[in-house]
Structures are given as C-alpha cells and as structure tokens.
Write a protein that holds these residues in place. Structure first.
Motif, PDB file in Angstrom:
ATOM      1  N   ASN A  33       0.827  -1.208   0.000  1.00  0.00           N
ATOM      2  CA  ASN A  33       0.000   0.000   0.000  1.00  0.00           C
ATOM      3  C   ASN A  33       0.865   1.265   0.000  1.00  0.00           C
ATOM      4  OD1 ASN A  33      -2.993  -1.007   0.654  1.00  0.00           O
ATOM      5  ND2 ASN A  33      -1.552  -2.213   1.881  1.00  0.00           N
ATOM      6  N   SER A  34       0.207   2.403  -0.251  1.00  0.00           N
ATOM      7  CA  SER A  34       0.901   3.696  -0.253  1.00  0.00           C
ATOM      8  C   SER A  34       1.217   4.124   1.174  1.00  0.00           C
ATOM      9  CB  SER A  34       0.027   4.763  -0.920  1.00  0.00           C
ATOM     10  OG  SER A  34      -1.124   5.025  -0.118  1.00  0.00           O
ATOM     11  N   VAL A  35       2.095   5.140   1.279  1.00  0.00           N
ATOM     12  CA  VAL A  35       2.474   5.658   2.602  1.00  0.00           C
ATOM     13  C   VAL A  35       1.260   6.282   3.293  1.00  0.00           C
ATOM     14  CG1 VAL A  35       3.920   7.332   3.820  1.00  0.00           C
ATOM     15  CG2 VAL A  35       4.849   6.042   1.892  1.00  0.00           C
TER      16      VAL A  35
ATOM     17  N   MET B  14       7.827   7.878   6.062  1.00  0.00           N
ATOM     18  CA  MET B  14       6.855   8.970   6.174  1.00  0.00           C
ATOM     19  C   MET B  14       7.505  10.315   5.852  1.00  0.00           C
ATOM     20  SD  MET B  14       4.385   7.959   9.370  1.00  0.00           S
ATOM     21  CE  MET B  14       5.442   7.017  10.428  1.00  0.00           C
ATOM     22  N   ARG B  15       8.721  10.521   6.357  1.00  0.00           N
ATOM     23  CA  ARG B  15       9.398  11.802   6.091  1.00  0.00           C
ATOM     24  C   ARG B  15       9.650  12.017   4.607  1.00  0.00           C
ATOM     25  NH1 ARG B  15      13.814  11.270  11.002  1.00  0.00           N
ATOM     26  NH2 ARG B  15      12.487  12.060  12.691  1.00  0.00           N
ATOM     27  N   ASP B  16       9.938  10.938   3.885  1.00  0.00           N
ATOM     28  CA  ASP B  16      10.163  11.043   2.444  1.00  0.00           C
ATOM     29  C   ASP B  16       8.898  11.471   1.708  1.00  0.00           C
ATOM     30  OD1 ASP B  16      12.772  10.290   2.790  1.00  0.00           O
ATOM     31  OD2 ASP B  16      12.477   8.198   2.207  1.00  0.00           O
TER      32      ASP B  16
ATOM     33  N   PHE C  34       6.680  13.573   2.974  1.00  0.00           N
ATOM     34  CA  PHE C  34       6.248  14.888   3.477  1.00  0.00           C
ATOM     35  C   PHE C  34       6.237  15.960   2.385  1.00  0.00           C
ATOM     36  CE2 PHE C  34       7.275  18.935   5.725  1.00  0.00           C
ATOM     37  CZ  PHE C  34       6.123  19.025   6.485  1.00  0.00           C
ATOM     38  N   GLN C  35       7.290  16.017   1.583  1.00  0.00           N
ATOM     39  CA  GLN C  35       7.387  17.056   0.557  1.00  0.00           C
ATOM     40  C   GLN C  35       6.275  16.937  -0.474  1.00  0.00           C
ATOM     41  OE1 GLN C  35       9.747  19.697   0.618  1.00  0.00           O
ATOM     42  NE2 GLN C  35       8.209  20.434  -0.820  1.00  0.00           N
ATOM     43  N   ALA C  36       5.972  15.713  -0.866  1.00  0.00           N
ATOM     44  CA  ALA C  36       4.898  15.506  -1.854  1.00  0.00           C
ATOM     45  C   ALA C  36       3.547  15.967  -1.289  1.00  0.00           C
ATOM     46  CB  ALA C  36       4.831  14.030  -2.245  1.00  0.00           C
ATOM     47  N   LEU C  37       3.315  15.703  -0.017  1.00  0.00           N
ATOM     48  CA  LEU C  37       2.066  16.145   0.612  1.00  0.00           C
ATOM     49  C   LEU C  37       2.013  17.666   0.693  1.00  0.00           C
ATOM     50  CD1 LEU C  37       1.749  13.550   3.546  1.00  0.00           C
ATOM     51  CD2 LEU C  37       0.690  13.482   1.292  1.00  0.00           C
ATOM     52  N   LEU C  38       3.152  18.297   0.981  1.00  0.00           N
ATOM     53  CA  LEU C  38       3.208  19.772   1.011  1.00  0.00           C
ATOM     54  C   LEU C  38       2.918  20.350  -0.368  1.00  0.00           C
ATOM     55  CD1 LEU C  38       6.290  20.912   3.141  1.00  0.00           C
ATOM     56  CD2 LEU C  38       3.891  21.423   3.564  1.00  0.00           C
TER      57      LEU C  38
ATOM     58  N   GLU D 292      -1.904   5.480   2.955  1.00  0.00           N
ATOM     59  CA  GLU D 292      -2.761   4.409   3.462  1.00  0.00           C
ATOM     60  C   GLU D 292      -2.156   3.766   4.703  1.00  0.00           C
ATOM     61  OE1 GLU D 292      -5.853   3.560   2.558  1.00  0.00           O
ATOM     62  OE2 GLU D 292      -5.678   5.352   1.314  1.00  0.00           O
ATOM     63  N   TYR D 293      -0.820   3.642   4.694  1.00  0.00           N
ATOM     64  CA  TYR D 293      -0.170   3.069   5.875  1.00  0.00           C
ATOM     65  C   TYR D 293      -0.379   3.952   7.097  1.00  0.00           C
ATOM     66  CZ  TYR D 293       3.162   1.617   9.327  1.00  0.00           C
ATOM     67  OH  TYR D 293       3.700   1.210  10.523  1.00  0.00           O
ATOM     68  N   MET D 294      -0.288   5.277   6.918  1.00  0.00           N
ATOM     69  CA  MET D 294      -0.482   6.190   8.057  1.00  0.00           C
ATOM     70  C   MET D 294      -1.899   6.052   8.619  1.00  0.00           C
ATOM     71  SD  MET D 294       1.647   9.693   7.264  1.00  0.00           S
ATOM     72  CE  MET D 294       0.637  10.201   5.886  1.00  0.00           C
ATOM     73  N   LYS D 295      -2.868   5.918   7.710  1.00  0.00           N
ATOM     74  CA  LYS D 295      -4.251   5.722   8.174  1.00  0.00           C
ATOM     75  C   LYS D 295      -4.350   4.430   8.991  1.00  0.00           C
ATOM     76  CE  LYS D 295      -6.392   8.111   4.250  1.00  0.00           C
ATOM     77  NZ  LYS D 295      -7.221   7.938   3.031  1.00  0.00           N
ATOM     78  N   LYS D 296      -3.701   3.381   8.482  1.00  0.00           N
ATOM     79  CA  LYS D 296      -3.723   2.084   9.165  1.00  0.00           C
ATOM     80  C   LYS D 296      -3.052   2.194  10.540  1.00  0.00           C
ATOM     81  CE  LYS D 296      -4.205  -2.506   9.136  1.00  0.00           C
ATOM     82  NZ  LYS D 296      -5.524  -3.163   9.072  1.00  0.00           N
ATOM     83  N   ALA D 297      -1.895   2.855  10.591  1.00  0.00           N
ATOM     84  CA  ALA D 297      -1.149   2.995  11.847  1.00  0.00           C
ATOM     85  C   ALA D 297      -1.955   3.777  12.869  1.00  0.00           C
ATOM     86  CB  ALA D 297       0.189   3.693  11.589  1.00  0.00           C
ATOM     87  N   GLU D 298      -2.591   4.854  12.418  1.00  0.00           N
ATOM     88  CA  GLU D 298      -3.380   5.672  13.340  1.00  0.00           C
ATOM     89  C   GLU D 298      -4.565   4.879  13.884  1.00  0.00           C
ATOM     90  OE1 GLU D 298      -4.127  10.350  13.470  1.00  0.00           O
ATOM     91  OE2 GLU D 298      -5.133   9.385  11.776  1.00  0.00           O
ATOM     92  N   THR D 299      -5.201   4.085  12.999  1.00  0.00           N
ATOM     93  CA  THR D 299      -6.324   3.245  13.434  1.00  0.00           C
ATOM     94  C   THR D 299      -5.868   2.229  14.471  1.00  0.00           C
ATOM     95  OG1 THR D 299      -7.395   3.483  11.282  1.00  0.00           O
ATOM     96  CG2 THR D 299      -8.100   1.634  12.657  1.00  0.00           C
ATOM     97  N   ARG D 300      -4.725   1.599  14.215  1.00  0.00           N
ATOM     98  CA  ARG D 300      -4.203   0.577  15.143  1.00  0.00           C
ATOM     99  C   ARG D 300      -3.859   1.188  16.504  1.00  0.00           C
ATOM    100  NH1 ARG D 300      -5.986  -4.331  14.156  1.00  0.00           N
ATOM    101  NH2 ARG D 300      -4.913  -5.469  12.480  1.00  0.00           N
ATOM    102  N   LEU D 301      -3.279   2.375  16.503  1.00  0.00           N
ATOM    103  CA  LEU D 301      -2.943   3.035  17.775  1.00  0.00           C
ATOM    104  C   LEU D 301      -4.203   3.354  18.570  1.00  0.00           C
ATOM    105  CD1 LEU D 301      -0.117   5.417  16.508  1.00  0.00           C
ATOM    106  CD2 LEU D 301       0.165   3.574  18.176  1.00  0.00           C
TER     107      LEU D 301
END
Length: 769
Positions: free
Chosen positions: A246-248, A294-296, A298-302, A250-259
């Motif tokens: 999956n994309s980064v 995740m840091r990699d 960041f720039q694309a999201l900005l 989607e992974y962040m969404k998954k990680a936040e849900t798990r936490l």
C-alpha cells in the motif's frame, strides 16, 4: 451432590475437630452454590474458636504431647489448624490442575475463570469462619516476624499462585494472546474473559514482606511482558506486509487506526498500568520503524496541499522523540521557496512596483501556510517558528528587494498610505481594520523597521496636513498597533503630530473669532477663507522649501494677519512657511459655455502661477518664473500639469516647459467634474522625495549607532572591540540590522571626537568621560 456435615466434635479431639472443619471447608470450596445453613456455619465457627482456645494438653496422632500452658497450647493448636488448612488447599489445587489438563485455549480460560471465581468466593467465607485464628494466632505470628504466615484469605491466594498458577499461567496466557490476535484480525471475542484473567493476575500480586499490601509484579511479569512481546511481533509482521502492498498515506491511516484500537483496548479489558508500555511498543513498531518512509512523503504532501494527510503525519511523528525536527526544516524551506516564487510572479523592474500587488503576494503565502500550521500541525510553536523564519527570509530578500535593500518596508508603508487615504476602496471600517492587521503581519517580519517608520511618518504628515485621512480612528488604531509592536519611542513623534493637528484646529477657531473682530463685514466677506496647521519642528518629518517663492498678493494680507495674531499669543517663536505643502481652491470665471464655474484644487505654487493670468491671457515662461521666483524644478512640473489638463496652451508645443515658451489660457476648457484637482504629484517629485527619505534614514542610522556605542561604553567603561560590535548589533537589531563596517566607521568617528580611546593592546576600547 450435597455434602453432609459430621456432628460437632469434642473441642479437645484434634483429629475429630479437623475432620469436622475439613468437611465444612470442602462443602464451601466445592458446593457453595447450594449454600451453608446457619447451624453448620455457626458449628464451624464455634469449632475453630473452641479448638484454638483449648486449655487441655492433647495427644497428637503420633502420640506426642502438645502444649503445656494454656497460651502455649493455644499457640500450637493454632499452628496445627493453619498447617492442616494449608495442606488441604494444596490437595484441592492439585486436583484442579489435573482437571485443567483436559482443557485448551478458550475452554482453558473458561475453566480457569470459573475455578478462580469459585475459589476466591469460597476463600472469603473460609476467611470469615477462621476469623478467630486470624485475629489471634496469625496476628501474633506476623507480629513476631514470622515469614510465610498470612491471614486465611491471603493464604488461599498464595496457595493458588504457588500450587496452581505457576503450572498453568503460560497456557492461560497463550490462550489470551490467541484471543487478542483474533480480535486484531477483526473477529469478535468474549472480552470479559480476558478482563477476568487480568483481574486474577493482578489479585495474585502479593507483597511477601507485608501481606496487607499488594503489588503488580505477577501481572507485569506473567501478563504484561508476554502481551507486549506478542503485540510487537504482530505489528512488525503486519506493518511490513502492509507497507509493501500500500501507499504511505494508506499506511499512516492504518497505523493511526491501530494506535486508537490499542488505546481503546486498555479501557475495554486491560489494566491501566499497561498503557504506557503498550503505546511505547506500538509507536516503536508502527511509527519509529517507518519514520524515514513517512518523512520522504512529506514534501509531496506539502506540494499538493494534502492537509488531512499532513495532519495525520504530524499526529504520528509528534508522538516519538525528535520525530518532527526534519519536517520543520523541510517546511521552512518550502515556505521560503513559495514566498520567493510568489514575489517573482508579480515583480516589476524599477520603481513601478505596485505596493498593493507586492503586499498581497506576501500575505497570500503567509495566510496559506499559517492556516496549514493551524490545521495540520495543531498550531505547534516550533512549526510557527519555522513559518516565521521562512517569512522573514522571503519578505526581506526576494526579487523586488535584493539582499540588504529597504524596498519591503518602503512598499509596505506606501500600501498603508493607500489604505488610510480618503478614496480607498475598502471604505468599510471593519475591512480597513482587517487590512491594518494584515499590514502588521508583514511588518512583524520586516527587518528594517526604521525605514518603515520614516516613510510612514512622512506619508502620515501629508495625510494630516492635507486632511486626506480616511478615518481618524483607523489612524489611531494603526499607531496603537505600531506602539504595541515596537514601543513608545517608535511612535512618540507620530502621536505628537496628531496633537499638533488638534491644537491647530483650536487655533483656527480662535483666529476666526479674531478676524471677525478686526475686519469689517465687507472685508471679512472679501477675505480668503484660510486654515493653518502649526507643526512642531522636532516632530514632523518636513523640511523648509528648497526654492525661493513670492506668494501671490491675494494671500499676503491673510497670512501676515495670521502671523500677527500668532506672535501676540506666542512671543519668541518663529514660523517657517511650508509653501510646498500648502494648497487652496480657485474659482474659474473665464471658461466659455459653462453654466457653473469650475473650481481648481491647486498647490500654492500653482495658485501663484494661475493668478498671474488675471492680468494677461498670455504670459511667457520667463515672466512666470520672475513673478513667482520659483526654480525650474518646481515651476516646470506645475506648468506640465496645466498643459496636460489643457488649462494652459503652450506655444510652441515643445513637449516640456522651457524658456521661450508662452502660455495662454484655454477659454474652451472642458472637464466632467466641477471641482478639478490639479494638485498632482509628478513622478520626478515623488522619486526625489524617496531619495531624500533614504538619505535621511542613512543619517539617522549613523546617529543611532553612535548613540548606542556611547551608551554601552558609558556603562562598561572599557570593552573588547569585537564585543562592542556584537553588543551594538543586539541593541539596534529591533530597528534595523546594522552592518559591521558601518559600526567600525562610527567607532572611528567617536574616537576622533574623543568620546572613545584605543587602549594599549589596540584590541580594547575605553570610554572618555
């Protein structure tokens, strides 16, 4: 099947007594659901009491003698009873263990919980029945420092832990972890079972040095540790697989849900003590191990302004040590780059840069990213600092204002002047106040605040003198904002300018009363209607005229009369007439084919020129210059305005005023307005004014640097050259950033003036009183 109780024994018969008590305890331990009748209950209680207080020496089953005195006998009998109960509990728990072997997984959990509930409930009853033993024998033993002696209830728990728990806890925990894994995989489980297991493990945490206290040692070692180990392994496997597929984002969404799930799990059935360790474990596996990924991203999201995803990344990385620092650095660079691009997009070569366009470009970038900081980064102070650092860079160093330039504060002051002048588009008071707040936003980042102050004060002076302010409240509000940002000294002269205008208003009212007394009604009707501003020399950034000027005769009597009036009130003062800032209205009666006469709004210089045409329709350039005494640099712009507005017709039409040209009145003058404003600033005049302002700024800076140096040296007496330069920069940087060569020049000048001296080692300076 109900257990029948044997008859109550003789209190002196140890074997019979214990058999009687054991039958009662057995009934409670195995068949409590059928209840215990009052007679049986009281029989057991009495038997324990009688047994422990027996004063007769009795024969043990081995034929020995127990006891001697009453106290000693009671002591030995209490111990015998305690040991018999302990042996019974061990036997009972051995049987439970043997039966537990026939259960696995959830069935084992059900068995464990059922037997635990039965056992601990029975323990409470037994504890009450053996209360006399607790109160006397057990208490004495504990007080005498005996180890491994507990009250009856605690004894039950100790036996459970030593005999049963130590053998089954691993199997029980394996079953728990299988259930939790099922739930993490989306299956429904019986959560209450796990909660019961947790409560059981917690209850077994006994302080062996003090049976009245409990610890979480058993829970932490046998539940928390394996739970955290299993959690770490589970999420390592899951996250590794999920990231690969999956994309980064989607992974962040998954990680936040798990936490969130793990945090909720604590409230559902885990002990609160596990929260810190569980979150630490999950953050390590779900966030720290994937930080670089995740840091990699960041720039694309900005670049794509993905605020929701940026907020999610911020929430995740803010929970680990130093997770955000690289993001702040990237964010600062991104904002600076965006600011420079925005300015380059609107930049215009030369001095024709529109102040509003420039300031709007700066504000657009700041507004965009301040909202981003607020929404995505929770307004965190470190991100705010990064935003401020970036804005400070692109506001002071961009394509419009090259490095070291004072262009930004100049344009900001001009933009403020447009806002505060009459005729500004945003006439609404609320809109104007919002615009002034925007001005202060940019002002905060301006390094050369003294440049803004100089331009602003000159423009304010013109607004006040020409009564062209859109709102007195807005002017006061702006000065209040500057005072709040830079202090009283920064706005002191601005406030004094307002006071002078107020004093002048009162003075004009007094002068009108004076004129009414000294002039006849006919003279008063024919007189010019004047208004005067008396401006303090030390507070207004205005200079005397730099040209000779012969005022028109029509106003001479008016201003000389005012001078007499003023000197009568204030003897010893001097008035310098600022003709270049004076203005008036002239009614035009010569124009043909007009029903209503035109009124020309003119400067005093223009007024003097036009009034010459009362005596002649055509006048030569040289005659105008002789009559007014104006220098060419002041005469020519006024004539150019008249020619452009077609008030005067030049002959020949050379394109610019010059000797040899004659000027005639245009009797066919036309204009859509009845009041025609001819008092227009020519570009060359405006440019000269800007240059003069910059010269004044440079002079003021030299004085400011020198005064700072003297002030520092006066307090320190002697100081290293390098330290003096640094301290001078620190004291002045709130107004502007001084250059080191300029400070060195000022030091040399002060040495020449004998304020300072170089000391022997030549690297140190001394103050000369």
């Amino acid at each position: 099947m109900p257990i029948s109780m044997p008859p109550a024994p003789n209190k002196d018969d140890l074997i019979a007594t214990w058999n009687f008590l054991q039958a009662g305890v057995e009934k409670i331990m195995t068949n409590l659901k059928d209840g215990v009748d009052m007679a049986t209950y009281m029989g057991i209680y009495t038997a324990v009491h009688n047994f422990c207080t027996s004063q007769k020496a009795v024969t043990s089953s081995q034929g020995g003698i127990i006891g001697g005195s009453a106290h000693r006998g009671a002591h030995l009998l209490g111990e015998d009873l305690y040991q018999n109960l302990k042996a019974y509990l061990k036997s009972h728990l051995d049987e439970l263990y043997e039966r537990s072997k026939g259960h696995v997984d959830e069935a084992l959990l059900s068995y464990y919980i059922r037997e635990w509930d039965r056992y601990t409930t029975a323990a409470k009853y037994t504890n009450h029945l053996f209360r006399y033993l607790n109160r006397h024998w057990v208490r004495r033993e504990i007080d005498e420092g005996k180890k491994d002696i507990f009250d009856v209830y605690i004894l039950h728990l100790v036996q459970w832990k030593d005999v049963f728990f130590e053998k089954v806890h691993k199997s029980v925990m394996d079953a728990v972890l299988k259930m939790v894994e099922k739930q993490r995989n989306g299956e429904t489980i019986e959560q209450s079972q796990i909660k019961s297991i947790v409560d059981s493990f917690v209850s077994l945490g006994l302080d062996e040095t003090d049976s009245t206290k409990s610890t979480l040692d058993v829970y932490r070692w046998h539940f928390e540790k394996p739970f955290l180990d299993a959690t770490k392994e589970y999420y390592q496997n899951e996250s590794k697989q999920f990231v690969a597929e999956n994309s980064v984002v989607e992974y962040m969404k998954k990680a936040e849900t798990r936490l969130d799930e793990e945090k909720a799990r604590v409230g559902l059935y885990l002990h609160q003590d596990i929260m810190q360790g569980l979150m630490k474990t999950c953050l390590l596996v779900l966030v720290t191990d994937h930080t670089a990924l995740m840091r990699d991203e960041f720039q694309a999201l900005l670049d794509n302004d993905r605020q929701d995803d940026l907020a999610r990344m911020y929430r995740l990385l803010s929970r680990i040590v130093d997770g955000l620092e690289p993001l702040r650095t990237k964010f600062e660079a991104h904002v600076r780059k965006s600011g420079l691009a925005a300015v380059e997009k609107v930049a215009v070569e030369g001095d024709s840069m529109e102040p509003k366009t420039y300031v709007d470009a700066l504000l657009e970038v700041h507004t965009q990213y301040s909202k981003l900081v607020e929404n995505a980064f929770a307004g965190e102070s470190e991100f705010v600092r990064s935003l401020d650092n970036a804005c400070k860079e692109f506001v002071n160093r961009n394509k419009v204002c090259k490095t070291g330039s004072t262009r930004s504060p100049e344009l900001l002051a001009k933009y403020t002047d447009v806002l505060l002048k009459k005729g500004a588009k945003s006439a609404e008071e609320a809109d104007l106040e919002a615009s002034l707040i925007d001005v202060m936003t940019v002002f905060k980042y301006i390094e050369d605040k003294d440049v803004f102050q100089k331009f602003y004060s000159r423009m304010l002076a013109k607004r006040l003198v020409h009564s062209s302010s859109a709102s007195e409240d807005a002017e006061t509000s702006m000065i209040g904002k500057l005072k709040e940002a830079c202090g009283f000294e920064y706005t002191n002269k601005l406030q004094r300018m307002f006071q002078d205008i107020q004093i002048s208003t009162d003075l004009n009212a007094q002068y009108k009363d004076f004129q009414a007394k000294v002039l006849s009604p006919e003279e008063l009707k024919a007189a010019v209607d004047p208004s005067y501003h008396i401006l303090g020399t030390g507070f207004w950034p205005l200079s005397p005229p730099n040209t000779n000027f012969i005022p028109p005769q029509e106003i001479v009597s008016t201003y000389t009369r005012f001078q007499s009036f003023y000197f009568d009130k204030h003897s010893g003062r001097k008035l310098t007439w600022l003709w270049q800032l004076s203005k008036g209205e002239i009614k035009v009666n010569y124009v043909k084919n007009t029903k209503i006469p035109f009124t020309f709004l003119v400067s005093t210089y223009q007024m003097a020129i036009l009034l010459l045409f009362n005596d002649s329709d055509t006048i030569a350039y040289e005659a105008i210059q002789e009559a007014t005494a104006l220098s060419a640099e002041h005469l020519d712009p006024s004539l150019s305005v008249f020619v452009k507005a077609k008030v005067l017709i030049p002959s020949p039409e050379t394109g610019k005023p010059e000797p040899g040209t004659t000027y005639s009145l245009n009797y066919n003058f036309k204009n859509k307005k009845v009041k025609v404003n001819l008092n227009i600033t020519v570009k060359s005049e405006a440019k000269q004014e800007v240059e003069d302002t910059h010269k004044t700024i440079e002079e003021d800076r030299k004085l400011l640097i020198q005064s700072a140096i003297v002030r520092i040296m006066k307090s320190r007496k002697r100081m290293k050259h390098v330290m003096l330069i640094q301290e001078t920069i620190n004291q002045i940087k709130s107004r502007f950033t001084p250059k080191v060569p300029d400070i060195k020049k000022c030091i040399d000048q002060l040495i020449e003036k004998e304020y300072l001296e170089r000391l022997e080692d030549n690297d140190e300076l001394g103050y000369l009183a």
